[in-house]
Design a protein around this motif. Sequence first.
Motif, PDB file in Angstrom:
ATOM      1  N   GLY A 319     -13.339  14.068  -2.144  1.00 47.62           N
ATOM      2  CA  GLY A 319     -13.354  12.621  -2.314  1.00 47.62           C
ATOM      3  C   GLY A 319     -12.002  12.062  -2.696  1.00 47.62           C
ATOM      4  O   GLY A 319     -11.584  11.008  -2.194  1.00 47.62           O
ATOM      5  N   ASN A 320     -11.286  12.774  -3.577  1.00 47.78           N
ATOM      6  CA  ASN A 320      -9.959  12.301  -3.988  1.00 47.78           C
ATOM      7  C   ASN A 320      -8.975  12.303  -2.833  1.00 47.78           C
ATOM      8  O   ASN A 320      -8.185  11.361  -2.667  1.00 47.78           O
ATOM      9  N   LEU A 321      -9.006  13.356  -2.025  1.00 52.56           N
ATOM     10  CA  LEU A 321      -8.081  13.437  -0.889  1.00 52.56           C
ATOM     11  C   LEU A 321      -8.411  12.390   0.170  1.00 52.56           C
ATOM     12  O   LEU A 321      -7.502  11.769   0.745  1.00 52.56           O
ATOM     13  N   ILE A 322      -9.691  12.190   0.435  1.00 48.80           N
ATOM     14  CA  ILE A 322     -10.063  11.150   1.396  1.00 48.80           C
ATOM     15  C   ILE A 322      -9.565   9.794   0.910  1.00 48.80           C
ATOM     16  O   ILE A 322      -9.006   9.006   1.683  1.00 48.80           O
ATOM     17  N   GLY A 323      -9.758   9.526  -0.379  1.00 44.41           N
ATOM     18  CA  GLY A 323      -9.282   8.262  -0.931  1.00 44.41           C
ATOM     19  C   GLY A 323      -7.782   8.106  -0.815  1.00 44.41           C
ATOM     20  O   GLY A 323      -7.283   7.033  -0.448  1.00 44.41           O
ATOM     21  N   ALA A 324      -7.032   9.178  -1.099  1.00 49.01           N
ATOM     22  CA  ALA A 324      -5.573   9.110  -1.028  1.00 49.01           C
ATOM     23  C   ALA A 324      -5.105   8.882   0.409  1.00 49.01           C
ATOM     24  O   ALA A 324      -4.227   8.045   0.669  1.00 49.01           O
ATOM     25  N   HIS A 325      -5.686   9.621   1.350  1.00 51.01           N
ATOM     26  CA  HIS A 325      -5.307   9.443   2.758  1.00 51.01           C
ATOM     27  C   HIS A 325      -5.691   8.053   3.260  1.00 51.01           C
ATOM     28  O   HIS A 325      -4.946   7.437   4.038  1.00 51.01           O
ATOM     29  N   ALA A 326      -6.853   7.555   2.836  1.00 54.32           N
ATOM     30  CA  ALA A 326      -7.282   6.221   3.271  1.00 54.32           C
ATOM     31  C   ALA A 326      -6.356   5.147   2.721  1.00 54.32           C
ATOM     32  O   ALA A 326      -6.054   4.162   3.411  1.00 54.32           O
ATOM     33  N   ARG A 327      -5.906   5.314   1.485  1.00 54.89           N
ATOM     34  CA  ARG A 327      -4.972   4.327   0.911  1.00 54.89           C
ATOM     35  C   ARG A 327      -3.669   4.291   1.697  1.00 54.89           C
ATOM     36  O   ARG A 327      -3.082   3.216   1.897  1.00 54.89           O
ATOM     37  N   GLU A 328      -3.204   5.442   2.132  1.00 51.97           N
ATOM     38  CA  GLU A 328      -1.995   5.467   2.965  1.00 51.97           C
ATOM     39  C   GLU A 328      -2.240   4.724   4.275  1.00 51.97           C
ATOM     40  O   GLU A 328      -1.389   3.949   4.731  1.00 51.97           O
ATOM     41  N   PRO A 334      -3.892  -3.322   6.405  1.00 50.04           N
ATOM     42  CA  PRO A 334      -4.528  -3.910   5.205  1.00 50.04           C
ATOM     43  C   PRO A 334      -5.766  -4.726   5.502  1.00 50.04           C
ATOM     44  O   PRO A 334      -6.528  -5.044   4.588  1.00 50.04           O
ATOM     45  N   GLN A 335      -6.009  -5.074   6.763  1.00 51.09           N
ATOM     46  CA  GLN A 335      -7.186  -5.873   7.098  1.00 51.09           C
ATOM     47  C   GLN A 335      -8.460  -5.041   7.139  1.00 51.09           C
ATOM     48  O   GLN A 335      -9.568  -5.597   7.188  1.00 51.09           O
ATOM     49  N   LEU A 336      -8.346  -3.718   7.102  1.00 54.00           N
ATOM     50  CA  LEU A 336      -9.507  -2.850   7.219  1.00 54.00           C
ATOM     51  C   LEU A 336     -10.145  -2.582   5.855  1.00 54.00           C
ATOM     52  O   LEU A 336      -9.516  -2.730   4.816  1.00 54.00           O
ATOM     53  N   THR A 337     -11.402  -2.162   5.881  1.00 50.88           N
ATOM     54  CA  THR A 337     -12.032  -1.637   4.669  1.00 50.88           C
ATOM     55  C   THR A 337     -11.545  -0.199   4.488  1.00 50.88           C
ATOM     56  O   THR A 337     -11.056   0.433   5.436  1.00 50.88           O
ATOM     57  N   PRO A 338     -11.673   0.360   3.283  1.00 47.87           N
ATOM     58  CA  PRO A 338     -11.286   1.765   3.102  1.00 47.87           C
ATOM     59  C   PRO A 338     -12.003   2.709   4.059  1.00 47.87           C
ATOM     60  O   PRO A 338     -11.399   3.670   4.558  1.00 47.87           O
ATOM     61  N   ALA A 339     -13.281   2.457   4.324  1.00 47.87           N
ATOM     62  CA  ALA A 339     -14.016   3.319   5.252  1.00 47.87           C
ATOM     63  C   ALA A 339     -13.432   3.223   6.653  1.00 47.87           C
ATOM     64  O   ALA A 339     -13.266   4.241   7.351  1.00 47.87           O
ATOM     65  N   GLU A 340     -13.104   2.019   7.092  1.00 39.06           N
ATOM     66  CA  GLU A 340     -12.501   1.854   8.422  1.00 39.06           C
ATOM     67  C   GLU A 340     -11.117   2.482   8.465  1.00 39.06           C
ATOM     68  O   GLU A 340     -10.733   3.113   9.455  1.00 39.06           O
TER      69      GLU A 340
END
Length: 528
Positions: A319-328, A334-340
Amino acid sequence: MTASGGAPAGVMQGYALLREGRVEEAVRHAADLLREQSDHVDALVLAGEAAVAEGAPDEALGYMQRAIDADPGNEALRLKQAGLLLHLRRRREALDLALSVAAKARGRGGGQALWQAASIAANCNRPLDAVPLYQQALGSMGPQPGLLYDLAVAQFFTGDFEAAEANLDRMLAIAPQAGHALYLRSTLRRQSPGRNHVDELKQRIAAGLGRPDQDAAAWYALAKELEDLGEHASAFDALDTGARLRRQTLDHDIAGECEAQARIRAAYGREVMAAPARGHAGAAPIFIVGMPRTGTTLVERMLVHGGSVRSAGEPLDLGNLIGAHAREALQARPQLTPAEASLHIDFEALGRDYARGVSEAAGAERFIDKMPANYMYCGLIRRALPEARIIHLQRDPLDSCHAVYKTLFFSAYHFSYDLDELARYYIAYRQTMAHWHEVMPGTILDVRYEDLVADPDGQARRILEWCGLPWDPETRYGQAPARAAFTTASAAQVRAPVHARSVGGAQRHRKRLEPLVRRLAEAGIAVD
């Protein structure tokens, strides 16, 4: 070289900035200090702390190495370096460094260093290594409440329940208001009429433990012991009180949590999952997912018992890695949701980074990740780690929710202290798992808890074959393997012989659980 004893006055100012949350100013301040004196240990450590606060642990590690070079005999700095390595998921290096420091501290009576080294070992999923270090620290420092608790937790994970209880009793004699110790003690064994703490717990609760979270833990301990003694109505009364107190201490957004799952489902539809993805093909981890308290640790035990795979416990890495990669990815979109945004991450890099760090937690290339909440990421697992095996634990809905409700999770599952919120989360979980089965059929093995306890050897064979692991007909998979550590809240139950006592147990509380039953029924989830 300037030793840390003569810290420039500005160092304390830098720490004040960090305490106030003024991280960017602290980073600039540390840089100014180092321009004046590039090898000052305290200034280098400040720079490292500021880099961590800024989210740059690699940069912090560089500052820490410079501090060690400037003061090579400072073991406290080496432990800080081990902590940074752990933060970077470089667990093997962190453990080796901590054990090296401990070896030197042992002969010098360095109790604090031994305690810190033990904590690093424990956080590297090595409770068997941590226990002797905690014991040595205890011998050097004497009984400290926090140290006794840490030792008891490690002993709990390694199955030394009698020693854990003795250490918790010692701790409670010093810190009688430690509700978390009361709860852990209650979970170490099944309480009996001749050996329990019910009267003691009632006295402590009547006197008050001083804080709502500690009071809540005492009520949970009382509920556990009353249930063991068959006083089910009183147990549920205590549980309700504890849950209400615990929920008051938490800032939790159940609607946001369920919405986040809905957005993952929307982003990872059938078309996305059918598209080719270049994941990391060099690892085949085994993920055990589902709701907590559904038999995930029992499946872990069966796999470990087979002897061909080791457990990494319940790491937060995925979960932490997915979050970090998604933030990058969000920085460019920036118009996307984190899931997108997560659709645009480098899945091969995600899988490779995940496998490296978690294999070190397990101490093996083929490993088990038993973090139940990873069910949310089944689609991402499939794309990042195409050779992974996913095992999903299912349980009767009412038993599943009741088992969660009656468990005190100190730092997770904040939805579990309110029946309506628990029902809403359970519905989201069911929707998410149904979605993964629809968009990636045949890639997840469902295992029912009720089948596990009725036929442990037969289910073990089915699970091992699914994972491509050998099944030994001579092995009794219903028995716990010797000398295995289980870093989970179920560490005590999983060492007991497999039993079906809890199957259907929630029915005795059907009326008390009615708000949850009603919410589930509205979502089309039948409760017998």
